[in-house]
Motif scaffolding. Structure first.
Motif, short mmCIF file in Angstrom:
data_model
loop_
_atom_site.label_atom_id
_atom_site.label_comp_id
_atom_site.label_asym_id
_atom_site.label_seq_id
_atom_site.Cartn_x
_atom_site.Cartn_y
_atom_site.Cartn_z
N GLY A 87 0.90 -1.28 -0.16
CA GLY A 87 -0.09 -0.02 0.00
C GLY A 87 0.75 1.17 -0.13
N HIS A 88 1.86 1.26 0.94
CA HIS A 88 2.83 2.24 0.71
C HIS A 88 3.52 2.50 -0.55
N ALA A 89 3.65 1.37 -1.07
CA ALA A 89 4.53 1.81 -2.53
C ALA A 89 3.41 2.04 -3.61
N LEU A 95 1.27 9.47 -5.73
CA LEU A 95 1.56 10.77 -5.52
C LEU A 95 2.82 11.44 -6.14
N THR A 96 3.62 10.61 -6.81
CA THR A 96 4.90 11.02 -7.52
C THR A 96 4.98 10.57 -9.18
N SER A 97 4.12 9.68 -9.44
CA SER A 97 3.96 9.66 -10.79
C SER A 97 2.73 9.90 -11.67
N HIS A 115 -5.62 1.10 2.54
CA HIS A 115 -4.62 2.10 3.38
C HIS A 115 -4.31 3.15 1.99
N PRO A 116 -3.79 2.79 0.87
CA PRO A 116 -3.56 3.79 -0.28
C PRO A 116 -4.97 4.35 -0.59
N ASP A 122 -8.71 10.96 0.47
CA ASP A 122 -8.54 12.08 1.27
C ASP A 122 -7.75 13.13 0.59
N VAL A 123 -6.65 12.76 -0.09
CA VAL A 123 -5.76 13.74 -0.64
C VAL A 123 -6.45 14.33 -1.60
#
Length: 430
Positions: A87-89, A95-97, A115-116, A122-123
């Protein structure tokens, strides 16, 4: 609409029916003109050196296959830690790609991406839609007796309660999710799985070869295909085989698939003294499976727990006679006496009787198979399902994100009733 879809499996990384569902839905939405991005992963056990993150457009869908992080984690041994790392990956990659692109909706498929998906909704401040494909409690007949099962269940509860709209693949799953996660069933959308029938046309030479291989003397052939897990009930098919063979000499059972119950099933065949009459075929390439579906006399789906039962649709698309339990979604997909024959989950005697009825009257079985195939274009067309999903997206409210406390998990059966004997299984986790 701009759709950001998250799934822990997406072809070619496919674990079960979920991966096929997400792929078909994403490509149909793209074909209808929606802008679809799928966040998924590379195969487990790989890393950025062997399988780096890939960003590509496939069948009109932008797919980001995210590399595993360097930490030495294994899904089977470190399930929760592995899931959090995945999920973190996914979150970091999104968010970066994905720059200069903002989704209108985030669609999460099952708890492994909770989780992601929640973080991204939310973001971006957009609706979160969650499809619940199966439940931890359902797989274990309502018992959450291990810490790991309680962790999985609580994550499912969080995703379902945080989501602005929940989707299930059957009415049975809607009722199950409503009970487990304390939701209003009227607010849960039911959208069935679909099927692409054109994939299930068999080459006649392959069909003849399969028949020669497995039934050189014209023996009746039964087939189960799918994951080999306790809840799939394959042990009941094996237990019924001696009864079937007494009335239909030489009957063989072909078991296609892999899973954690494989060794147990071999032992079950020995216990019932039918080991030589059961062939464990492992994973089959699509063309071999399609040929086998056309070659066998009966497909048997003996699930004790089944949220939907996409294998029943695949059987219908192949035109094969079907015997299935009434577990969960199978009870909606298979119309007893019209598109197949049904039996109560775990009832070995009824299973054997239904199989015998098919073998005794192949003409009636063929008529039911024809009716099942004709129904696919009406009730299980992916274009219609994608349109229904898009309508859910458009109607999803944007609720202010709320922080939720942990759910209380009963020490007994979470369904509030004793588990039926047919559904009880040995403990898997400690």
């Amino acid at each position: 609409m701009r759709v950001l879809m998250l799934s822990w499996e997406y072809p070619p990384v496919v674990v079960g029916g979920l991966g096929r569902h997400v792929h078909a839905l994403a490509t149909e939405l793209a074909a209808a003109g929606h802008d679809v991005v799928v966040l998924s992963r590379q195969p487990s056990g790989t890393d950025a050196g062997t399988h780096p993150t890939v960003d590509e457009v496939v069948e009109g869908v932008r797919v980001l296959r995210v590399a595993e992080d360097p930490a030495h984690l294994e899904f089977e041994r470190d399930m929760v830690a592995w899931t959090l790392a995945m999920g973190h990956a996914l979150l970091r990659t999104a968010l970066t790609s994905i720059t200069g692109w903002r989704p209108d909706v985030v669609h999460a498929h099952d708890w492994l991406v909770a989780h992601p998906a929640i973080a991204l909704a939310d973001v971006f401040g957009v609706p979160l839609v969650a499809t619940i494909h199966a439940t931890e409690a359902g797989r274990y007949a309502g018992w959450l007796s291990s810490p790991l099962s309680r962790q999985v269940h609580s994550t499912e509860w969080w995703l379902a309660n945080r989501a602005d709209t929940v989707i299930t693949c059957s009415t049975a799953m809607r009722d199950e999710a409503a009970e487990l996660y304390e939701l209003d069933p009227a607010g849960i959308a039911v959208l069935h799985n679909g099927i692409a029938p054109r994939r299930w046309r068999a080459d006649e030479s392959r069909v003849a070869a399969a028949r020669r291989r497995f039934a050189p003397g014209g023996e009746p052939l039964l087939l189960y295909f799918g994951r080999l897990e306790y809840e799939k009930g394959v042990q009941d098919l094996i237990a019924a085989l001696p009864r079937v063979r007494r009335a239909h000499t030489g009957t063989k059972a072909l078991i296609a698939g892999t899973g954690t119950a494989a060794e147990m099933l071999v032992g079950t065949a020995r216990t019932h003294r039918v080991r030589r009459s059961v062939d464990f075929l492992g994973h089959l390439p699509d063309e071999d499976l399609v040929a086998l579906l056309a070659a066998v006399d009966v497909v048997v789906l003996p699930s004790r727990y089944e949220p939907f039962g996409i294998v029943a649709l695949e059987t219908a698309a192949a035109g094969a006679p079907l015997v299935a339990s009434t577990a969960g979604g199978l009870g909606e997909v298979v119309v007893d006496g019209e598109t197949g024959l049904s039996f109560t989950p775990g009832d070995v005697t009824a299973l054997a009787s239904a199989v015998g009825a098919v073998l005794d009257d192949p003409e009636a079985a063929a008529r039911r198979a024809d009716t099942a195939r004709a129904r696919l274009a009406v009730d299980f067309d992916w274009a219609r399902i994608a349109a229904g999903t898009a309508a859910v997206y458009a109607a999803a409210p944007v609720e202010r994100p709320t922080q939720l406390g942990r759910p209380k998990i009963p020490t007994g059966n979470v369904f509030g009733r004793s588990a039926p004997a047919a559904a009880i299984r040995p403990p898997r986790r400690s």
